[in-house]
Design a protein around this motif. Structure first.
Motif, mmCIF file in Angstrom:
data_model
loop_
_atom_site.group_PDB
_atom_site.id
_atom_site.type_symbol
_atom_site.label_atom_id
_atom_site.label_comp_id
_atom_site.label_asym_id
_atom_site.label_seq_id
_atom_site.Cartn_x
_atom_site.Cartn_y
_atom_site.Cartn_z
ATOM 1 N N MET A 196 0.817 -1.213 0.000
ATOM 2 C CA MET A 196 0.000 0.000 0.000
ATOM 3 C C MET A 196 0.850 1.262 0.000
ATOM 4 O O MET A 196 0.752 2.122 0.873
ATOM 5 C CB MET A 196 -0.965 -0.016 1.181
ATOM 6 N N LYS A 197 1.709 1.375 -0.998
ATOM 7 C CA LYS A 197 2.539 2.564 -1.158
ATOM 8 C C LYS A 197 2.115 3.291 -2.426
ATOM 9 O O LYS A 197 2.248 2.766 -3.534
ATOM 10 C CB LYS A 197 4.017 2.175 -1.217
ATOM 11 N N PHE A 198 1.598 4.513 -2.267
ATOM 12 C CA PHE A 198 1.151 5.322 -3.394
ATOM 13 C C PHE A 198 2.317 6.152 -3.910
ATOM 14 O O PHE A 198 3.137 6.647 -3.135
ATOM 15 C CB PHE A 198 0.009 6.248 -2.978
ATOM 16 N N VAL A 199 2.374 6.319 -5.219
ATOM 17 C CA VAL A 199 3.348 7.227 -5.823
ATOM 18 C C VAL A 199 2.599 8.163 -6.753
ATOM 19 O O VAL A 199 1.515 7.851 -7.238
ATOM 20 C CB VAL A 199 4.453 6.475 -6.601
ATOM 21 N N TYR A 200 3.195 9.317 -7.010
ATOM 22 C CA TYR A 200 2.527 10.342 -7.804
ATOM 23 C C TYR A 200 2.958 10.293 -9.258
ATOM 24 O O TYR A 200 2.630 11.178 -10.029
ATOM 25 C CB TYR A 200 2.772 11.712 -7.172
ATOM 26 N N GLY A 201 3.702 9.238 -9.612
ATOM 27 C CA GLY A 201 4.104 9.028 -10.988
ATOM 28 C C GLY A 201 3.562 7.716 -11.513
ATOM 29 O O GLY A 201 2.458 7.292 -11.155
ATOM 30 N N PHE A 202 4.375 7.054 -12.333
ATOM 31 C CA PHE A 202 3.911 5.855 -13.012
ATOM 32 C C PHE A 202 4.743 4.643 -12.607
ATOM 33 O O PHE A 202 5.431 4.659 -11.589
ATOM 34 C CB PHE A 202 3.956 6.080 -14.522
ATOM 35 N N GLN A 203 4.686 3.599 -13.446
ATOM 36 C CA GLN A 203 5.358 2.355 -13.099
ATOM 37 C C GLN A 203 6.863 2.534 -12.908
ATOM 38 O O GLN A 203 7.471 1.852 -12.093
ATOM 39 C CB GLN A 203 5.077 1.297 -14.172
ATOM 40 N N ALA A 204 7.456 3.426 -13.667
ATOM 41 C CA ALA A 204 8.888 3.654 -13.525
ATOM 42 C C ALA A 204 9.230 4.155 -12.123
ATOM 43 O O ALA A 204 10.299 3.848 -11.582
ATOM 44 C CB ALA A 204 9.377 4.660 -14.576
ATOM 45 N N ASP A 205 8.313 4.900 -11.519
ATOM 46 C CA ASP A 205 8.538 5.386 -10.162
ATOM 47 C C ASP A 205 8.426 4.251 -9.144
ATOM 48 O O ASP A 205 9.173 4.199 -8.171
ATOM 49 C CB ASP A 205 7.537 6.492 -9.839
ATOM 50 N N LEU A 206 7.481 3.327 -9.383
ATOM 51 C CA LEU A 206 7.403 2.140 -8.536
ATOM 52 C C LEU A 206 8.662 1.297 -8.678
ATOM 53 O O LEU A 206 9.168 0.735 -7.699
ATOM 54 C CB LEU A 206 6.168 1.312 -8.898
ATOM 55 N N ASP A 207 9.157 1.204 -9.901
ATOM 56 C CA ASP A 207 10.388 0.465 -10.170
ATOM 57 C C ASP A 207 11.535 1.022 -9.330
ATOM 58 O O ASP A 207 12.264 0.282 -8.652
ATOM 59 C CB ASP A 207 10.710 0.558 -11.664
ATOM 60 N N ARG A 208 11.706 2.338 -9.356
ATOM 61 C CA ARG A 208 12.790 2.951 -8.592
ATOM 62 C C ARG A 208 12.603 2.751 -7.092
ATOM 63 O O ARG A 208 13.571 2.541 -6.354
ATOM 64 C CB ARG A 208 12.885 4.451 -8.917
ATOM 65 N N LEU A 209 11.362 2.779 -6.637
ATOM 66 C CA LEU A 209 11.077 2.605 -5.222
ATOM 67 C C LEU A 209 11.484 1.222 -4.730
ATOM 68 O O LEU A 209 11.969 1.061 -3.606
ATOM 69 C CB LEU A 209 9.583 2.845 -4.963
ATOM 70 N N TYR A 210 11.299 0.215 -5.605
ATOM 71 C CA TYR A 210 11.574 -1.164 -5.203
ATOM 72 C C TYR A 210 12.844 -1.727 -5.837
ATOM 73 O O TYR A 210 13.153 -2.900 -5.651
ATOM 74 C CB TYR A 210 10.374 -2.053 -5.547
ATOM 75 N N GLY A 211 13.563 -0.905 -6.580
ATOM 76 C CA GLY A 211 14.843 -1.339 -7.129
ATOM 77 C C GLY A 211 14.752 -2.455 -8.137
ATOM 78 O O GLY A 211 15.589 -3.371 -8.130
ATOM 79 N N TRP A 212 13.773 -2.389 -9.047
ATOM 80 C CA TRP A 212 13.622 -3.446 -10.042
ATOM 81 C C TRP A 212 14.653 -3.309 -11.165
ATOM 82 O O TRP A 212 15.174 -4.287 -11.660
ATOM 83 C CB TRP A 212 12.199 -3.442 -10.608
ATOM 84 N N GLY A 213 14.891 -2.074 -11.611
ATOM 85 C CA GLY A 213 15.916 -1.839 -12.619
ATOM 86 C C GLY A 213 15.514 -2.160 -14.038
ATOM 87 O O GLY A 213 16.358 -2.544 -14.854
ATOM 88 N N LEU A 214 14.227 -1.972 -14.381
ATOM 89 C CA LEU A 214 13.759 -2.210 -15.750
ATOM 90 C C LEU A 214 13.973 -0.965 -16.604
ATOM 91 O O LEU A 214 14.130 0.143 -16.102
ATOM 92 C CB LEU A 214 12.272 -2.578 -15.752
ATOM 93 N N GLN A 215 13.965 -1.162 -17.915
ATOM 94 C CA GLN A 215 14.008 -0.056 -18.869
ATOM 95 C C GLN A 215 12.576 0.232 -19.308
ATOM 96 O O GLN A 215 11.890 -0.656 -19.804
ATOM 97 C CB GLN A 215 14.879 -0.419 -20.080
ATOM 98 N N TRP A 216 12.135 1.462 -19.129
ATOM 99 C CA TRP A 216 10.736 1.809 -19.380
ATOM 100 C C TRP A 216 10.616 2.772 -20.554
ATOM 101 O O TRP A 216 11.483 3.590 -20.791
ATOM 102 C CB TRP A 216 10.106 2.439 -18.133
ATOM 103 N N GLY A 217 9.495 2.671 -21.252
ATOM 104 C CA GLY A 217 9.179 3.583 -22.340
ATOM 105 C C GLY A 217 7.682 3.808 -22.372
ATOM 106 O O GLY A 217 6.927 3.196 -21.621
ATOM 107 N N ARG A 218 7.243 4.683 -23.258
ATOM 108 C CA ARG A 218 5.816 4.980 -23.330
ATOM 109 C C ARG A 218 5.055 3.784 -23.878
ATOM 110 O O ARG A 218 5.520 3.070 -24.752
ATOM 111 C CB ARG A 218 5.553 6.186 -24.231
ATOM 112 N N GLY A 219 3.852 3.576 -23.323
ATOM 113 C CA GLY A 219 3.004 2.492 -23.782
ATOM 114 C C GLY A 219 1.571 2.947 -23.941
ATOM 115 O O GLY A 219 1.130 3.890 -23.284
ATOM 116 N N TYR A 220 0.826 2.262 -24.784
ATOM 117 C CA TYR A 220 -0.559 2.620 -25.067
ATOM 118 C C TYR A 220 -1.399 1.374 -25.111
ATOM 119 O O TYR A 220 -0.921 0.281 -25.396
ATOM 120 C CB TYR A 220 -0.664 3.372 -26.408
ATOM 121 N N LYS A 221 -2.697 1.558 -24.840
ATOM 122 C CA LYS A 221 -3.636 0.461 -24.959
ATOM 123 C C LYS A 221 -4.193 0.395 -26.375
ATOM 124 O O LYS A 221 -4.314 1.411 -27.056
ATOM 125 C CB LYS A 221 -4.808 0.634 -23.984
ATOM 126 N N SER A 222 -4.554 -0.824 -26.764
ATOM 127 C CA SER A 222 -5.260 -0.967 -28.031
ATOM 128 C C SER A 222 -6.627 -0.316 -27.904
ATOM 129 O O SER A 222 -7.272 -0.366 -26.863
ATOM 130 C CB SER A 222 -5.430 -2.473 -28.363
#
Length: 246
Positions: A218-244
């Motif tokens: 239950m940790k809220f962030v004011y950004g997107f998945q990349a911000d969650l990544d940094r919070l938990y140290g996942w280290g993924l490469q992120w880019g823009r994504g869209y839904k069909s």
């Protein structure tokens, strides 16, 4: 727009059997934040993780509170009603359920609706998104985890984010429910108010020396998945994504 990991490109959504749900449940809270699936005898089979939500409106809640006040103070029934502006009517929010994964062989990635990253149930990452609910239907959104391959899973982080709409976590009643193949279901309410947040890490599933442990985050962030990544140290490469659009 949100961000997504472009390493994985999943196929079309599929439907799976959901696994049995017990009549009893375990609610994870701040005080009781963890549960061991292994000790519950629930660390095998396909575990279903479901996100469901419904919108709340200031009008409905206002009337409910007003009714309660009238029951306590019946003479207020004869006082003129205060009319409030409809500045917060019904908000259409599209909540999405996603999962970052790290396998024991070091493979990392994400399963989420953005980019069609639906995952795979019978092969790595052993996590599969069944579809994308854009309307808050009772069935909600569901991710399956194949716990028969638990030895391949190091950690999972399940998160919820708002896609392409005004931040409005405080305008929804949202809940994430885990349905193991055996034993009680596990419930986590998104009941903390974070009006401007766009994403929320809901719970983690970790393999701790062979024991599968679920921990409420239950940790809220004011950004997107990349911000969650940094919070938990996942280290993924992120880019823009869209839904069909279909």
């Amino acid at each position: 727009m949100a961000f997504w990991d472009n390493l994985w490109r999943g196929g079309n959504a599929a439907q799976f059997d959901s696994g049995s749900s017990a009549s009893n449940s375990i609610e994870l809270t701040k005080r009781h934040a963890t549960v061991s699936l292994s000790k519950q005898g629930a660390a095998t089979g396909n575990m279903r993780v479901n996100l469901s939500w419904r919108m709340r409106t200031s009008d409905i809640e206002g009337r409910s509170k007003q009714s309660g006040r009238l029951l306590r103070h019946p003479f207020k029934l004869f006082q003129p009603e205060v009319v409030q502006a409809h500045t917060q009517g019904v908000v259409n929010v599209d909540l999405d359920l996603g999962c970052m994964y790290e396998l024991t062989d070091g493979t990392k990635g994400v399963v989420q609706p953005l980019g069609g990253l639906f995952g795979d149930l019978n092969g790595p990452p052993f996590v599969k998104l069944s579809g994308d609910d854009r309307f808050g239907a009772p069935s909600g959104e569901t991710v399956f985890v194949n716990l028969d391959h638990r030895e391949s899973i190091k950690r999972l982080l399940f998160f919820v984010y708002i896609y392409d709409q005004t931040p409005a976590f405080d305008r929804t009643h949202a809940k994430v429910t885990l349905y193991p193949s055996n034993g009680p279901r596990v419930e986590i309410e998104l009941d903390e108010r974070a009006p401007q947040a766009r994403s929320c890490a809901v719970f983690a599933l970790e393999n701790v020396k062979g024991e599968l442990v679920v921990r409420r985050e239950m940790k809220f962030v004011y950004g997107f998945q990349a911000d969650l990544d940094r919070l938990y140290g996942w280290g993924l490469q992120w880019g823009r994504g869209y839904k069909s659009k279909t």
